[in-house]
Design a protein around this motif. Sequence first.
Motif, mmCIF file in Angstrom:
data_model
loop_
_atom_site.group_PDB
_atom_site.id
_atom_site.type_symbol
_atom_site.label_atom_id
_atom_site.label_comp_id
_atom_site.label_asym_id
_atom_site.label_seq_id
_atom_site.Cartn_x
_atom_site.Cartn_y
_atom_site.Cartn_z
ATOM 1 N N MET A 270 0.994 -1.212 0.014
ATOM 2 C CA MET A 270 0.184 0.104 0.021
ATOM 3 C C MET A 270 0.895 1.243 -0.149
ATOM 4 S SD MET A 270 -2.752 1.029 2.963
ATOM 5 C CE MET A 270 -1.545 1.813 4.083
ATOM 6 N N SER A 292 -5.873 -1.883 -1.508
ATOM 7 C CA SER A 292 -6.270 -0.462 -2.131
ATOM 8 C C SER A 292 -7.366 0.330 -1.867
ATOM 9 C CB SER A 292 -6.886 -1.148 -3.688
ATOM 10 O OG SER A 292 -7.972 -2.170 -3.517
ATOM 11 N N ARG A 293 -7.764 -0.087 -0.379
ATOM 12 C CA ARG A 293 -8.846 0.800 0.046
ATOM 13 C C ARG A 293 -8.133 1.129 1.799
ATOM 14 N NH1 ARG A 293 -13.071 -3.471 1.065
ATOM 15 N NH2 ARG A 293 -11.234 -4.753 1.203
ATOM 16 N N ASN A 359 -3.982 6.962 -0.223
ATOM 17 C CA ASN A 359 -4.486 6.498 -1.287
ATOM 18 C C ASN A 359 -3.844 5.741 -2.457
ATOM 19 O OD1 ASN A 359 -6.374 6.188 -3.768
ATOM 20 N ND2 ASN A 359 -7.316 7.783 -3.485
ATOM 21 N N PRO A 360 -3.496 4.652 -1.970
ATOM 22 C CA PRO A 360 -2.600 4.024 -2.982
ATOM 23 C C PRO A 360 -2.801 3.869 -4.410
ATOM 24 C CG PRO A 360 -4.039 2.358 -1.634
ATOM 25 C CD PRO A 360 -4.226 3.588 -1.058
ATOM 26 N N VAL A 361 -3.832 3.897 -4.618
ATOM 27 C CA VAL A 361 -4.082 3.616 -6.319
ATOM 28 C C VAL A 361 -3.917 4.853 -6.791
ATOM 29 C CG1 VAL A 361 -5.936 3.288 -7.889
ATOM 30 C CG2 VAL A 361 -5.787 1.793 -6.110
ATOM 31 N N ILE A 373 1.548 -6.338 -9.841
ATOM 32 C CA ILE A 373 0.877 -6.618 -9.026
ATOM 33 C C ILE A 373 0.255 -8.058 -8.748
ATOM 34 C CG2 ILE A 373 -1.556 -5.713 -8.017
ATOM 35 C CD1 ILE A 373 -1.406 -3.286 -9.587
ATOM 36 N N ASP A 386 -10.058 -5.622 -3.196
ATOM 37 C CA ASP A 386 -9.006 -4.847 -3.266
ATOM 38 C C ASP A 386 -7.911 -5.128 -4.895
ATOM 39 O OD1 ASP A 386 -8.275 -3.559 -0.288
ATOM 40 O OD2 ASP A 386 -8.756 -5.501 -0.240
ATOM 41 N N TRP A 387 -8.118 -6.283 -4.990
ATOM 42 C CA TRP A 387 -7.483 -6.904 -6.479
ATOM 43 C C TRP A 387 -8.403 -6.145 -7.301
ATOM 44 C CZ3 TRP A 387 -3.838 -9.191 -9.174
ATOM 45 C CH2 TRP A 387 -4.012 -9.671 -10.195
ATOM 46 N N ASN A 389 -9.988 -3.316 -7.712
ATOM 47 C CA ASN A 389 -9.706 -2.129 -7.656
ATOM 48 C C ASN A 389 -8.318 -1.931 -8.371
ATOM 49 O OD1 ASN A 389 -11.799 -1.130 -6.095
ATOM 50 N ND2 ASN A 389 -10.949 -0.985 -4.096
ATOM 51 N N TRP A 390 -7.360 -2.508 -8.058
ATOM 52 C CA TRP A 390 -6.159 -2.610 -8.714
ATOM 53 C C TRP A 390 -6.143 -2.706 -10.384
ATOM 54 C CZ3 TRP A 390 -2.366 0.212 -6.820
ATOM 55 C CH2 TRP A 390 -2.219 0.140 -5.390
#
Length: 445
Positions: A270, A292-293, A359-361, A373, A386-387, A389-390
């Motif tokens: 993250m 990702s959240r 906000n990692p994304v 990833i 999360d996956w 979202n990426w």
Amino acid sequence: MRRTLLSVLLTACLAASPVAFAQDAVPATPAAIAAQALDHLDAGQYAQVEQLFGTQMAAAVPEDKLKSVWESLPGMVGAATGRGEAQTTEQNGATLVTIPLHFEKGEMLAKFAFDGEGKIVGFLIQPAPTAEAVPPVAADAPFTEQDVSVGDGERALPGTLAMPKGDGQAPAKLVPAVVLVHGSGPQDRDETIGPNRPFLDIARGLAAQGIAVLRYEKRTKARPQDFASGEFTIDDETTNDAVLAVEALRHVQGVDPDHIFVLGHSQGGMMAPRIAAVSGHVDGLILLAAPSRSLLDIVIEQNRRLAALNDGKIDDAERAAIAALTDQVRQARDPQTAATTATLLGQPAGYWRSVDAVNPVAEAAQVKLPMLILQGARDIQVVDADWQNWREAFHSDPKVTFKLYESLNHLGITGEGDGSLAEYQQPGHVDASLIQDVAEWIKAH
């Protein structure tokens, strides 16, 4: 036995637990209180233990929940065989007591946190670091290992550099290099979780394929005194030291300073985009089981998932515990809560607000670096949401590669069936194909 709120605390990916005790006849020392609480648990006197609770924790972990969690331990690590000597330290204005718990099939640590009034305000049970020594590098291995420091002076962190061999025991040409960044909680350089050492596996696996790897002790593990004031952020915990590690690698003889990568696991994944942005000297990112959240949202979600894992239902006690946890998240996010106030998992509100600001994304999009990833389909901590979202954010980016491994858990270790916390206590190794994929991706970039 149903999994409950406290069950998630058996993973080393959480740093502390908000379980409190209080007692009518309070022993003189925190160590004695901790031992008495364990005595009550061993005797099945859960109502007496519940009498030790403060108001907030009584709502979160009532008698039936303590019983469920405590009696689930033998199913994972066998019958209890004894306890070790208590160790007491001071941190963040609290007194911490750690007591080793010996079981037939493994070792656990019971960790208690006490406030100034002698009340237990934190209780965590987690796998103990394995007592087995790290096996030495074989003489005929294609790499060597040496001790290094990350940073300077008394605040420097101890680390290990795995360096590929060349002719005459030195690299024949400049090699790419990787910094490994830990998940949440105090972690050693091997990211030891029960009998497993994911970072040791990854470091030696990549070094055997001609890639230098630096792994180091996390600051919360090596120097907890640096957080004694309670005023710190996730950058103090993670980002700043990773940047120092990148800089240290750039000055290692034989390392190509223009080809240094960051491999972050879980929380480390993250934070990897921010590490790259602050450093300015990172050539690419490898994100392994990266959220990702917001971690605050994920903690609540994890507890809901684990509560319903066996029968798909959440009972009244579990619902109350989750409500208490949700209230702690609200308190942590409230700007009116003082930054040093201990909230969720015993961590200061200011720390959690710094986590919530990540906000990692979006930060990954800003650095515009190549990324690999990686996600295990059996991961019960960082999950498909999360996956996805990426994937949604970067599916059309030619610089980003995705790898999903059907049989891997949060540690990158192969298993069967539904994922569980219990398998963290089963010895294994990071999947060789994952390490191979990382090596090939680095060499291609």
